[in-house]
Enzyme design. Structure first.
Site, mmCIF file in Angstrom:
data_model
loop_
_atom_site.group_PDB
_atom_site.id
_atom_site.type_symbol
_atom_site.label_atom_id
_atom_site.label_comp_id
_atom_site.label_asym_id
_atom_site.label_seq_id
_atom_site.Cartn_x
_atom_site.Cartn_y
_atom_site.Cartn_z
ATOM 1 N N MET A 289 0.803 -1.156 0.015
ATOM 2 C CA MET A 289 0.014 -0.020 -0.032
ATOM 3 C C MET A 289 0.883 1.339 -0.047
ATOM 4 S SD MET A 289 -3.476 -0.928 2.139
ATOM 5 C CE MET A 289 -2.780 -0.650 3.686
ATOM 6 N N HIS B 215 9.610 -3.508 3.211
ATOM 7 C CA HIS B 215 9.000 -3.755 1.861
ATOM 8 C C HIS B 215 10.386 -3.896 0.762
ATOM 9 C CE1 HIS B 215 5.903 -0.843 3.098
ATOM 10 N NE2 HIS B 215 4.939 -1.947 2.772
ATOM 11 N N GLN C 181 5.671 -11.916 6.954
ATOM 12 C CA GLN C 181 5.465 -12.560 8.176
ATOM 13 C C GLN C 181 4.836 -11.758 9.227
ATOM 14 O OE1 GLN C 181 8.665 -15.173 9.113
ATOM 15 N NE2 GLN C 181 7.554 -16.954 8.407
ATOM 16 N N SER D 137 6.684 -0.806 10.093
ATOM 17 C CA SER D 137 5.320 -0.752 9.481
ATOM 18 C C SER D 137 5.278 0.644 9.274
ATOM 19 C CB SER D 137 4.265 -0.884 10.877
ATOM 20 O OG SER D 137 3.278 -0.259 10.510
ATOM 21 N N SER D 138 4.650 0.701 8.236
ATOM 22 C CA SER D 138 4.187 2.350 7.580
ATOM 23 C C SER D 138 3.739 3.031 8.493
ATOM 24 C CB SER D 138 3.302 2.145 6.302
ATOM 25 O OG SER D 138 3.881 1.063 5.474
ATOM 26 N N ARG D 139 2.848 2.523 9.694
ATOM 27 C CA ARG D 139 2.160 3.243 10.466
ATOM 28 C C ARG D 139 3.027 3.768 11.723
ATOM 29 N NH1 ARG D 139 -2.355 -0.340 9.121
ATOM 30 N NH2 ARG D 139 -4.032 0.781 8.267
HETATM 31 O O1 PAF Z 1 -0.217 -6.000 3.339
HETATM 32 C C1 PAF Z 1 -0.290 -5.001 2.638
HETATM 33 O O2 PAF Z 1 -0.058 -3.716 2.561
HETATM 34 C C2 PAF Z 1 -1.862 -4.912 2.035
HETATM 35 O O3 PAF Z 1 -2.884 -5.577 2.862
HETATM 36 C C3 PAF Z 1 -1.926 -5.723 0.566
HETATM 37 C C4 PAF Z 1 -1.394 -7.211 0.748
HETATM 38 C C5 PAF Z 1 -1.014 -5.012 -0.374
HETATM 39 C C6 PAF Z 1 -3.507 -5.659 0.073
HETATM 40 O O4 PAF Z 1 -3.820 -4.323 -0.122
#
Ligand code: PAF
Length: 278
Positions: free
Chosen positions: A31, A38, A150, A187-189
């Site tokens: 996202m 990522h 994970q 986490s992005s958050r």
């Molecule tokens: O993990 C995420 O970032 C989201 O849930 C995903 C898998 C891209 C689906 O929108």
């Protein structure tokens, strides 16, 4: 290889069809607001696949009404740059209209048990939205491999079920959680956390470490492991803390390579997830 920015489903289908038959395609669904977590998914794909597609799409259907959809961090230029530097072939960044064509469209439902406990209980319908978008992304990019962290254990297990139950040929590759030097799962958050809140948040990995240590010392009873974690989690708004099997059923005793300890906690307004694959 120059990284392409693709914004329409039609272009992505054309791109996929244009690849030579011996290409190995990897999909990293995201996202956006890409961080080193990522990046590590991308690196896994780059090692295995000839072409890595990264999707960047803040999927509205997986957010509840009172959640952070509108303020979810978005920065496509920064994300594109990280992908370019990582050797990604395509960044697929569609609009919501591109991914959801009609209001009254066919929707998926996550499995009754797996999809509606833990995260699915607190965020009702969340996994229906996740599955709907993941299925679309898999169909559009027809990847050999798709990479999931994970850290989002429940999502990973439910996506595996999606692939299994719908006979999709993609192999789902789980990738280990990446942590900052202080131990907090990436986490992005995390950007929502103040310094003080971040300190509070560190109780979460500390709780999991207690569980890991006790298991190493021979403890198998989940009620005891959970009580040990709670010592670290004092004064934290814990939403759930449990140990379950890969079908997300609570268990009384852990079994090696088939159990997970799951934690979700709120620090200020920020919900954080973490887990330990046992
Ligand atoms: O993990 C995420 O970032 C989201 O849930 C995903 C898998 C891209 C689906 O929108």
């Amino acid at each position: 290889m120059k990284t392409l920015l693709i914004q329409t489903t039609k272009e992505l289908i054309n791109y996929r069809n244009s690849l030579p038959n011996d290409s190995i395609v990897g999909l990293v669904p995201t996202m956006g607001a890409l961080h080193n977590g990522h990046k590590s998914l991308i690196e896994h794909s780059r090692k295995t696949d000839s072409h890595t597609i990264v999707s960047v799409f803040v999927n509205p259907t997986q957010f509840g009404q009172n959640e952070d959809f509108s303020k979810y961090p978005r920065n496509i230029d920064k994300d594109f740059k990280l992908c370019e530097e990582s050797g990604v072939a395509v960044v697929f960044a569609p609009s919501a209209n591109e991914m959801y064509l009609k209001n009254d469209e066919i929707t998926l439902r996550a499995p009754k048990n797996m999809g509606y406990i833990y995260e699915g209980f607190i965020r009702e319908g969340h996994f229906d939205g996740v599955l709907s978008i993941v299925l679309k992304l898999l169909h559009l990019s027809l990847p050999h491999h798709a990479y999931f962290g994970q850290k989002d254990a429940q999502q990973l297990l439910i996506v595996k079920r999606l692939v299994q139950d719908t006979f999709l040929p993609t192999k789902i590759i789980p990738c280990p959680t990446q942590r900052d030097p202080d131990g907090l799962a990436m986490s992005s958050r995390n950007i929502y956390l103040s310094d003080l809140q971040r300190k509070e948040a560190l109780k979460i990995p500390a709780g999991l470490s207690r569980i890991a240590k006790a298991i190493k010392e021979g403890e198998t009873k989940t009620s005891i492991l959970i009580e040990l974690a709670k010592i670290e989690l004092t004064n934290l708004d814990v939403q759930y803390l449990d140990i379950c099997d890969y079908n997300l059923n609570s268990i009384t005793h852990i079994q090696k390579d088939s159990s997970i300890a799951l934690i979700a906690a709120k620090v200020g307004q920020t919900r954080l997830l973490d887990n330990l694959w046992i």
